[in-house]
Design a protein around this motif. Sequence first.
Motif, short mmCIF file in Angstrom:
data_model
loop_
_atom_site.label_atom_id
_atom_site.label_comp_id
_atom_site.label_asym_id
_atom_site.label_seq_id
_atom_site.Cartn_x
_atom_site.Cartn_y
_atom_site.Cartn_z
N THR A 206 0.83 -1.20 0.00
CA THR A 206 0.00 0.00 0.00
C THR A 206 0.86 1.25 0.00
OG1 THR A 206 -0.13 0.19 2.42
CG2 THR A 206 -1.79 -1.18 1.34
N GLU B 280 -2.19 -8.83 6.06
CA GLU B 280 -2.92 -7.61 6.42
C GLU B 280 -2.01 -6.39 6.28
OE1 GLU B 280 -4.76 -7.45 10.22
OE2 GLU B 280 -5.94 -9.27 9.94
N SER C 36 -2.30 -1.73 6.29
CA SER C 36 -3.10 -0.53 6.49
C SER C 36 -2.89 0.40 5.30
CB SER C 36 -2.67 0.18 7.78
OG SER C 36 -2.97 -0.60 8.91
N THR D 193 -14.48 2.02 0.72
CA THR D 193 -14.29 2.79 1.95
C THR D 193 -15.49 3.71 2.19
OG1 THR D 193 -13.02 4.42 0.69
CG2 THR D 193 -11.78 2.70 1.83
N TYR E 28 -7.71 2.59 6.75
CA TYR E 28 -8.44 1.33 6.67
C TYR E 28 -7.45 0.18 6.75
CZ TYR E 28 -12.66 3.84 5.25
OH TYR E 28 -13.75 4.68 5.21
N ARG E 29 -7.98 -0.95 7.18
CA ARG E 29 -7.20 -2.18 7.25
C ARG E 29 -7.71 -3.12 6.17
NH1 ARG E 29 -2.21 -3.29 9.29
NH2 ARG E 29 -2.04 -5.39 10.18
N ILE E 30 -6.77 -3.72 5.43
CA ILE E 30 -7.13 -4.66 4.37
C ILE E 30 -6.49 -6.01 4.68
CG2 ILE E 30 -6.83 -5.26 1.94
CD1 ILE E 30 -7.05 -2.36 1.24
N ILE F 59 -12.07 -5.47 4.11
CA ILE F 59 -11.63 -4.12 4.44
C ILE F 59 -12.54 -3.53 5.51
CG2 ILE F 59 -12.94 -3.16 2.48
CD1 ILE F 59 -10.69 -1.03 2.26
#
Length: 203
Positions: A40, A78, A80, A103, A110-112, A136
């Motif tokens: 990310t 995971e 962010s 979102t 956000y956490r994915i 998410i």
Amino acid sequence: MTVTVHGQVRTHHHGFSLASRPDLPTRLWRHSPTTGLVSTREGEVRVETGLHTASLCLTVEIHDLEPPLCAGWEDVAEVSVPVPAGILLVTDTPVPNAFPNLTPHGPGTYRIRAHANGREASHQGSDTAEHHLLQIWPAPHAPDLLLHLTAQARRRLQAAAHPAPDPALIPRPPDPISQPPTGPTAARRKKPRCEEARQHLQD
């Protein structure tokens, strides 16, 4: 509340992306040395796939809170992602608007949690279908977390984290011929010639 959407996404150079606009092309990112599955940066997400250029099945789950872990997935990680615009979309889908805004809670972090099955089979040219799941939810920033990875993917991750040095950059050992002499030989060579001759006459 959970929103679940199934669809297709196109891959490019072993990956697909999430971004603030659906028409943004999938960017080429450096392979993630942290998870080997998902990377990310602000407002963007890159998911690594086994397929180079093709369409694969993607399931997206949008949650209000962190969901429980899902079993049965080969690769799970995971990360962010900050989403300052409050919009995160799946880019380059065969069907326009196949996925909603991921979102819906607006701007924030956000956490994915990314899941994948069939990546290694795709890397090896198998016809096994590759499938990805993205969960998410809004959450404070946290370090990247690798939950599960196949042995082959782990080896690629380790290779990416510790690449072999460029042979051209490896320092060569000094040429022994060009090195100044050391030890007793050096001591003898440092004597002036007149002293050597005097010592020879004394012997």
